[in-house]
Design an enzyme around this catalytic site. Structure first.
Site, PDB file in Angstrom:
ATOM      1  N   HIS A   1      -7.661   7.809  11.758  1.00 63.15           N
ATOM      2  CA  HIS A   1      -7.198   6.413  11.715  1.00 63.15           C
ATOM      3  C   HIS A   1      -5.684   6.278  11.595  1.00 63.15           C
ATOM      4  CE1 HIS A   1     -11.502   5.112  10.324  1.00 63.15           C
ATOM      5  NE2 HIS A   1     -11.410   5.332  11.621  1.00 63.15           N
TER       6      HIS A   1
ATOM      7  N   ASN B   1     -20.168  12.181  -3.513  1.00 59.35           N
ATOM      8  CA  ASN B   1     -19.876  10.745  -3.619  1.00 59.35           C
ATOM      9  C   ASN B   1     -20.395  10.260  -4.982  1.00 59.35           C
ATOM     10  OD1 ASN B   1     -19.674   7.839  -3.175  1.00 59.35           O
ATOM     11  ND2 ASN B   1     -19.648   8.302  -0.985  1.00 59.35           N
TER      12      ASN B   1
ATOM     13  N   THR C   1     -16.760   8.952   1.328  1.00 57.93           N
ATOM     14  CA  THR C   1     -16.765   7.943   2.398  1.00 57.93           C
ATOM     15  C   THR C   1     -18.050   7.131   2.341  1.00 57.93           C
ATOM     16  OG1 THR C   1     -16.650   7.524   4.789  1.00 57.93           O
ATOM     17  CG2 THR C   1     -17.650   9.613   4.133  1.00 57.93           C
TER      18      THR C   1
ATOM     19  N   CYS D   1      12.065  -2.179  16.861  1.00 60.52           N
ATOM     20  CA  CYS D   1      12.169  -0.966  17.680  1.00 60.52           C
ATOM     21  C   CYS D   1      13.630  -0.750  18.075  1.00 60.52           C
ATOM     22  CB  CYS D   1      11.292  -1.118  18.919  1.00 60.52           C
ATOM     23  SG  CYS D   1      11.423   0.273  20.053  1.00 60.52           S
TER      24      CYS D   1
ATOM     25  N   ASN E   1      -8.506   8.834   6.228  1.00 59.75           N
ATOM     26  CA  ASN E   1      -7.443   8.297   5.388  1.00 59.75           C
ATOM     27  C   ASN E   1      -6.101   8.319   6.099  1.00 59.75           C
ATOM     28  OD1 ASN E   1      -9.475   8.142   3.588  1.00 59.75           O
ATOM     29  ND2 ASN E   1      -8.803   9.837   2.294  1.00 59.75           N
ATOM     30  N   VAL E   2      -5.265   7.348   5.733  1.00 56.89           N
ATOM     31  CA  VAL E   2      -3.938   7.244   6.349  1.00 56.89           C
ATOM     32  C   VAL E   2      -2.850   7.603   5.328  1.00 56.89           C
ATOM     33  CG1 VAL E   2      -4.716   5.464   7.987  1.00 56.89           C
ATOM     34  CG2 VAL E   2      -3.718   4.743   5.799  1.00 56.89           C
TER      35      VAL E   2
ATOM     36  N   ARG F   1       0.837  -1.214   0.000  1.00 53.95           N
ATOM     37  CA  ARG F   1       0.000   0.000   0.000  1.00 53.95           C
ATOM     38  C   ARG F   1       0.867   1.258   0.000  1.00 53.95           C
ATOM     39  NH1 ARG F   1      -4.108  -0.335   4.689  1.00 53.95           N
ATOM     40  NH2 ARG F   1      -4.696   1.711   3.873  1.00 53.95           N
TER      41      ARG F   1
HETATM   42  P1  OAD Z   1     -14.751   3.176   1.711  1.00 53.11           P
HETATM   43  O1  OAD Z   1     -13.834   2.418   0.813  1.00 53.11           O
HETATM   44  O2  OAD Z   1     -15.594   2.411   2.660  1.00 53.11           O
HETATM   45  O3  OAD Z   1     -15.726   4.084   0.839  1.00 53.11           O
HETATM   46  C1  OAD Z   1     -15.245   4.816  -0.245  1.00 53.11           C
HETATM   47  C2  OAD Z   1     -16.370   5.695  -0.736  1.00 53.11           C
HETATM   48  O4  OAD Z   1     -15.848   6.557  -1.731  1.00 53.11           O
HETATM   49  C3  OAD Z   1     -17.534   4.931  -1.367  1.00 53.11           C
HETATM   50  O5  OAD Z   1     -18.747   5.426  -0.812  1.00 53.11           O
HETATM   51  C4  OAD Z   1     -17.429   5.274  -2.854  1.00 53.11           C
HETATM   52  O6  OAD Z   1     -18.702   5.374  -3.474  1.00 53.11           O
HETATM   53  C5  OAD Z   1     -16.756   6.635  -2.810  1.00 53.11           C
HETATM   54  N1  OAD Z   1     -15.959   6.989  -3.987  1.00 53.11           N
HETATM   55  C6  OAD Z   1     -15.155   6.191  -4.744  1.00 53.11           C
HETATM   56  N2  OAD Z   1     -14.545   6.899  -5.697  1.00 53.11           N
HETATM   57  C7  OAD Z   1     -14.952   8.189  -5.561  1.00 53.11           C
HETATM   58  C8  OAD Z   1     -14.653   9.411  -6.248  1.00 53.11           C
HETATM   59  N3  OAD Z   1     -13.816   9.465  -7.269  1.00 53.11           N
HETATM   60  N4  OAD Z   1     -15.257  10.532  -5.811  1.00 53.11           N
HETATM   61  C9  OAD Z   1     -16.133  10.513  -4.766  1.00 53.11           C
HETATM   62  N5  OAD Z   1     -16.446   9.389  -4.086  1.00 53.11           N
HETATM   63  C10 OAD Z   1     -15.855   8.246  -4.463  1.00 53.11           C
HETATM   64  O7  OAD Z   1     -13.820   4.239   2.453  1.00 53.11           O
HETATM   65  P2  OAD Z   1     -14.029   4.930   3.885  1.00 53.11           P
HETATM   66  O8  OAD Z   1     -15.422   5.369   4.061  1.00 53.11           O
HETATM   67  O9  OAD Z   1     -12.946   5.925   4.015  1.00 53.11           O
HETATM   68  O10 OAD Z   1     -10.658   2.024   8.387  1.00 53.11           O
HETATM   69  O11 OAD Z   1     -13.743   3.717   4.860  1.00 53.11           O
HETATM   70  C11 OAD Z   1     -13.770   3.958   6.231  1.00 53.11           C
HETATM   71  C12 OAD Z   1     -12.774   3.096   6.930  1.00 53.11           C
HETATM   72  O12 OAD Z   1     -12.984   1.718   6.577  1.00 53.11           O
HETATM   73  C13 OAD Z   1     -11.325   3.334   6.516  1.00 53.11           C
HETATM   74  O13 OAD Z   1     -10.730   4.439   7.150  1.00 53.11           O
HETATM   75  C14 OAD Z   1     -10.695   2.045   6.954  1.00 53.11           C
HETATM   76  C15 OAD Z   1     -11.694   1.064   6.435  1.00 53.11           C
HETATM   77  O14 OAD Z   1     -11.740  -0.161   7.075  1.00 53.11           O
HETATM   78  C16 OAD Z   1      -9.548   1.672   9.054  1.00 53.11           C
HETATM   79  O15 OAD Z   1      -8.540   1.345   8.468  1.00 53.11           O
HETATM   80  C17 OAD Z   1      -9.709   1.728  10.518  1.00 53.11           C
END
Ligand code: OAD
Length: 259
Positions: free
Chosen positions: A123, A219, A194, A153, A106-107, A74
């Site tokens: 996160h 989105n 998201t 470490c 995001n990380v 990644r």
């Molecule tokens: P997701 O992968 O769950 O969701 C991504 C979102 O982005 C979806 O709703 C897509 O429809 C949308 N999307 C994709 N491409 C796009 C674009 N070009 N423009 C606008 N929207 C777009 O990602 P997160 O919601 O960030 O957690 O996921 C939340 C957490 O789940 C992450 O931080 C991670 C994961 O498990 C940890 O690592 C703790």
């Protein structure tokens, strides 16, 4: 007027009259930079990999090399990625004094590379490591992708792990408090890319909504946030942000010209 144009105009109206706008971002904002999302498409991370094998403390204990290999993969994608117009647009809105803070799940560090200054990373960050030994406080920022994995470490020789939040782990309480504090002050929130299904992070836009603030969502498809969004912009993040920023700049210039 198309639905898209109407929703962009409404968005600009809301954010230009807001007193405290914040943003809440997820993996979708980085999708156009080439960073895979977690959900939402067949090549999303959680469609291809099992989180319980890669993103839990138990997985790390069982097979730290496997977990590190996945993070190194990644990191190599993220290293090549460049901030896109959505990251740059948020940085510009902050520069214009309109946006006060970016709360991100995001990380990947792309908001910071785009020039945003006030960022809350709920996160963690893939470019930071911490010692896996709970009694050792060692933390470091990586300058590059680690050559030898799993790295150790320098203080206690235990294994280092990515400084990110894994499934089953709590968020850093100080970081969470800062995010809640920002959401409590906000009268508008721009939610970008998201799925809005991972908690507690997904409470952030809900806090703004419950306190009477406006929720604007960008989105490409509906999410957990859409049912209570005041404006839903069904478009890719980079296009929507380009249009929003351009119109905000036009309004600011028009105001200046009339004074
Ligand atoms: P997701 O992968 O769950 O969701 C991504 C979102 O982005 C979806 O709703 C897509 O429809 C949308 N999307 C994709 N491409 C796009 C674009 N070009 N423009 C606008 N929207 C777009 O990602 P997160 O919601 O960030 O957690 O996921 C939340 C957490 O789940 C992450 O931080 C991670 C994961 O498990 C940890 O690592 C703790």
């Amino acid at each position: 007027m198309s639905t898209y144009v109407a929703s962009i105009l409404r968005t600009v109206e809301i954010i230009m009259s807001s007193k405290y706008l914040i943003a809440f971002t997820g993996a979708g904002i980085s999708a156009e930079s080439g960073v895979p999302t977690f959900r939402g498409s067949p090549d999303s991370l959680w469609s291809r990999f099992k989180p319980e094998e890669l993103a839990t403390p138990e997985a790390f204990l069982r097979n730290p090399r496997r977990v590190w290999e996945w993070y190194v993969w990644r990191m190599s994608i993220i290293k090549k990625a460049k901030p896109n117009d959505a990251h740059l647009g948020l940085a510009r809105l902050e520069e214009l004094g309109i946006l006060k803070c970016v709360v991100t799940q995001n990380v990947d560090g792309l908001h910071s590379r785009a020039g945003s200054k006030y960022i809350i990373e709920l996160h963690g960050n893939i470019w930071r490591v911490k010692c896996s030994n709970p009694s050792c406080n060692y933390k470091a920022i990586l300058e590059d992708i680690p050559k030898e994995i799993p790295p150790k470490c320098p203080y206690c020789s235990s294994l280092l792990r990515p400084d990110v939040v894994w499934f089953g782990e709590p968020l850093d309480p100080e970081i969470w408090d800062r995010a809640v504090n920002e959401a409590s002050k906000a009268d508008a929130i721009l939610v970008i890319g998201t799925s809005g299904v991972v908690y507690p992070a997904a409470y952030i836009p809900l806090i703004v909504k419950e306190r009477g603030g406006k929720v604007i969502e960008v989105n490409i498809s509906e999410s957990g946030i859409t049912p209570y969004a005041d404006v839903f912009i069904k478009e890719k993040a980079s296009k929507a942000l380009r249009d929003i920023v351009r119109l905000c700049e036009e309004r600011i210039n028009a105001r200046k010209a009339s004074t």
